[in-house]
Design an enzyme around this catalytic site. Structure first.
Site, mmCIF file in Angstrom:
data_model
loop_
_atom_site.group_PDB
_atom_site.id
_atom_site.type_symbol
_atom_site.label_atom_id
_atom_site.label_comp_id
_atom_site.label_asym_id
_atom_site.label_seq_id
_atom_site.Cartn_x
_atom_site.Cartn_y
_atom_site.Cartn_z
ATOM 1 N N ARG A 164 0.772 -1.254 -0.021
ATOM 2 C CA ARG A 164 -0.050 -0.053 0.093
ATOM 3 C C ARG A 164 0.755 1.442 0.075
ATOM 4 O O ARG A 164 0.510 2.245 0.672
ATOM 5 C CB ARG A 164 -0.890 0.269 1.311
ATOM 6 C CG ARG A 164 -1.992 -1.045 1.375
ATOM 7 C CD ARG A 164 -2.908 -0.800 0.040
ATOM 8 N NE ARG A 164 -4.282 -1.791 0.253
ATOM 9 C CZ ARG A 164 -4.191 -3.171 -0.093
ATOM 10 N NH1 ARG A 164 -3.154 -3.712 -0.500
ATOM 11 N NH2 ARG A 164 -5.266 -3.755 0.118
ATOM 12 N N SER A 238 -10.906 -0.951 3.552
ATOM 13 C CA SER A 238 -9.803 -1.354 4.845
ATOM 14 C C SER A 238 -9.578 0.190 5.281
ATOM 15 O O SER A 238 -9.006 0.954 4.470
ATOM 16 C CB SER A 238 -8.810 -1.958 4.576
ATOM 17 O OG SER A 238 -8.834 -3.212 3.991
ATOM 18 N N GLU A 334 -4.950 3.705 6.472
ATOM 19 C CA GLU A 334 -4.543 3.259 4.921
ATOM 20 C C GLU A 334 -5.479 4.574 4.276
ATOM 21 O O GLU A 334 -4.990 4.820 2.967
ATOM 22 C CB GLU A 334 -5.237 2.147 4.637
ATOM 23 C CG GLU A 334 -4.674 1.391 3.251
ATOM 24 C CD GLU A 334 -5.791 1.220 2.384
ATOM 25 O OE1 GLU A 334 -5.961 1.783 1.652
ATOM 26 O OE2 GLU A 334 -6.842 0.197 2.714
HETATM 27 N N1 EPU Z 1 -10.346 -11.387 10.214
HETATM 28 C C1 EPU Z 1 -10.797 -11.137 11.430
HETATM 29 N N2 EPU Z 1 -11.904 -10.419 11.497
HETATM 30 C C2 EPU Z 1 -12.634 -10.063 10.416
HETATM 31 C C3 EPU Z 1 -12.069 -10.039 9.268
HETATM 32 C C4 EPU Z 1 -10.912 -10.699 9.153
HETATM 33 O O1 EPU Z 1 -10.125 -11.511 12.706
HETATM 34 O O2 EPU Z 1 -13.517 -9.253 10.757
HETATM 35 C C5 EPU Z 1 -8.992 -12.010 9.917
HETATM 36 C C6 EPU Z 1 -9.101 -13.421 9.472
HETATM 37 O O3 EPU Z 1 -7.912 -14.060 10.174
HETATM 38 C C7 EPU Z 1 -8.681 -13.207 8.001
HETATM 39 C C8 EPU Z 1 -7.561 -12.337 8.018
HETATM 40 O O4 EPU Z 1 -8.071 -11.163 8.880
HETATM 41 O O5 EPU Z 1 -8.110 -14.459 7.722
HETATM 42 C C9 EPU Z 1 -7.554 -11.528 6.674
HETATM 43 O O6 EPU Z 1 -8.865 -10.871 6.355
HETATM 44 P P1 EPU Z 1 -9.201 -10.545 4.838
HETATM 45 O O7 EPU Z 1 -8.659 -11.751 3.967
HETATM 46 O O8 EPU Z 1 -10.528 -10.181 4.825
HETATM 47 O O9 EPU Z 1 -8.231 -9.446 4.375
HETATM 48 P P2 EPU Z 1 -7.771 -8.135 5.322
HETATM 49 O O10 EPU Z 1 -6.159 -8.496 5.411
HETATM 50 O O11 EPU Z 1 -8.476 -7.639 6.521
HETATM 51 C C10 EPU Z 1 -6.608 -7.239 3.060
HETATM 52 C C11 EPU Z 1 -6.845 -5.774 2.313
HETATM 53 C C12 EPU Z 1 -8.323 -5.752 1.547
HETATM 54 C C13 EPU Z 1 -8.278 -6.771 0.614
HETATM 55 C C14 EPU Z 1 -8.180 -8.254 1.277
HETATM 56 C C15 EPU Z 1 -8.134 -9.558 0.373
HETATM 57 C C16 EPU Z 1 -5.185 -4.312 3.544
HETATM 58 C C17 EPU Z 1 -5.296 -3.353 4.627
HETATM 59 N N3 EPU Z 1 -6.705 -4.742 3.258
HETATM 60 O O12 EPU Z 1 -7.595 -7.194 3.993
HETATM 61 O O13 EPU Z 1 -8.023 -4.553 0.665
HETATM 62 O O14 EPU Z 1 -9.711 -6.847 -0.290
HETATM 63 O O15 EPU Z 1 -6.985 -8.166 2.167
HETATM 64 O O16 EPU Z 1 -7.016 -9.619 -0.079
HETATM 65 O O17 EPU Z 1 -4.312 -4.826 3.113
HETATM 66 C C18 EPU Z 1 -8.511 -2.202 0.799
HETATM 67 O O18 EPU Z 1 -7.484 -1.882 0.761
HETATM 68 O O19 EPU Z 1 -9.471 -1.207 0.892
HETATM 69 C C19 EPU Z 1 -9.154 -3.483 0.861
HETATM 70 C C20 EPU Z 1 -10.528 -3.904 1.093
#
Ligand code: EPU
Length: 338
Positions: A164, A238, A334
């Protein structure tokens, strides 16, 4: 090339918060933009370039010139047996670019389906999702110097992409208008299903030999089920980045929280999902006033209707504080807070 005064920015930010631009103009061509830079900028104390407004939180009115990017178009600039170089003008909606490429079976950005925003905003924060990042397919971009109106080409390495991150969020913040981006896509796509959720959907649909359209459809399905649609509930995806901690720090947290998900990084650090940290602090699905954390993705802060930017930002800071108190980790936004 009218410069408008006192224009509402509510339709121009996906949080849907009210804020007023002292001056506002739309640019639809390169000449038009250069004209604004050369003729107009000297009369304004500051300026802000906006595209889809999908990564911005306005906490006050904007006392300068807002330049709304409406420069759109997609073109093939080069191709060979293996690859096709696709150039998108920066105001093109990112997802439309993805759909265009999926339709042609040009692979590389299908995992980035349905990310809100414009093509020009994509390199600024090196958008990423479901195991793919823009930088892996990014060739170059054309930018216009906001001081001189001159053009400059940035190759992939010039952009200093990171998680990012890019040079346009750091040293060169606000110094260039991104005019177009060129991506190098594959005519014989290799499918990227490293992300478990994508594999699960393909399995459910009994798709054993997925095309990039299948992957794109799967990503659209995951995003639509987890992330609120900004057209219905204001949000900017995010709100925070996923923090990285040292391996030692991760180990000591792990002894207290054995359920904590951890992702080892190539640089030796460990990434912890911000969503998990926030959920552990009890924010998931919690509504406070007109704002709160989404029930299906704790990392997404939403506007339930009438929240002001200040209210959302105060809430975000409360979330930040509680994560710091409980885990000693500082979450970095972010979203750009203006
Ligand atoms: N999780 C929780 N609680 C929740 C949601 C997720 O504990 O409510 C944990 C779970 O363990 C899950 C992990 O967080 O396995 C990762 O969650 P998720 O796959 O939904 O991804 P994220 O890390 O929360 C990132 C990006 C998103 C992108 C997703 C999918 C960032 C800041 N965000 O989110 O990007 O869509 O991965 O690859 O890196 C954005 O940048 O606006 C965005 C939505």
């Amino acid at each position: 090339m009218a410069i408008l005064e006192y224009v509402s920015l509510q339709p121009h930010n996906t949080f849907g918060v009210e804020a007023c631009a002292r001056y506002f103009c739309r640019v639809a061509t390169k000449d038009h933009l250069v004209n604004i830079i050369v003729e107009e900028l000297q009369y304004h104390n500051k300026y802000l370039i906006i595209g889809g407004g999908s990564n911005i939180l306005f906490c006050s009115d904007y006392d300068g010139l807002v330049i709304h990017n409406e420069i759109k178009g997609i073109d093939v600039v080069k191709e060979d047996e293996e690859f096709v170089w696709v150039k998108a003008l920066s105001g093109t909606t990112w997802h439309n670019l993805v759909l265009y490429c999926v339709e042609k079976n040009w692979g590389g950005i299908e995992n980035l389906s349905l990310i809100p925003g414009t093509a020009g905003a994509a390199p600024i924060q090196n958008i990423g999702a479901y195991g793919a990042e823009l930088k892996d397919r990014f060739e170059s971009l054309e930018a216009i110097d906001m001081n001189t109106g001159e053009e400059r080409i940035f190759q992939n390495t010039d952009c200093r992409f990171g998680y990012r991150q890019s040079i346009f969020k750091n040293e060169l913040k606000g110094k260039y208008f991104i005019y177009s981006i060129t991506l190098k896509l594959s005519k014989h796509p290799i499918i990227n299903t490293q992300y478990g959720d994508i594999r699960n959907i393909l399995m459910e649909k009994e798709i054993t030999n997925p095309t990039i359209r299948d992957v794109s459809d799967a990503v659209i399905c995951i995003r639509s089920s987890k992330l609120p649609n900004p057209a219905e509930i204001g949000n900017a995806g995010s709100f925070f980045k996923n923090p990285e901690v040292t391996e030692d720090r991760a180990k000591s947290l792990y002894t207290v929280y054995p359920d904590m998900p951890v992702f080892a990084q190539p640089n030796g650090m460990v990434k912890i999902p911000a969503a998990w940290l926030i959920e552990q602090c009890g924010w998931k699905g919690k509504q406070i006033g007109h704002t709160g954390n989404h029930a299906r993705q704790a990392l997404v802060i939403v506007n339930y209707g009438n929240a002001s930017g200040v209210e959302i930002w105060q809430h975000a800071q409360n979330v930040q504080r509680s994560v710091k108190e409980k885990f000693g980790i500082i979450l970095e936004p972010e979203v750009n807070v203006v």
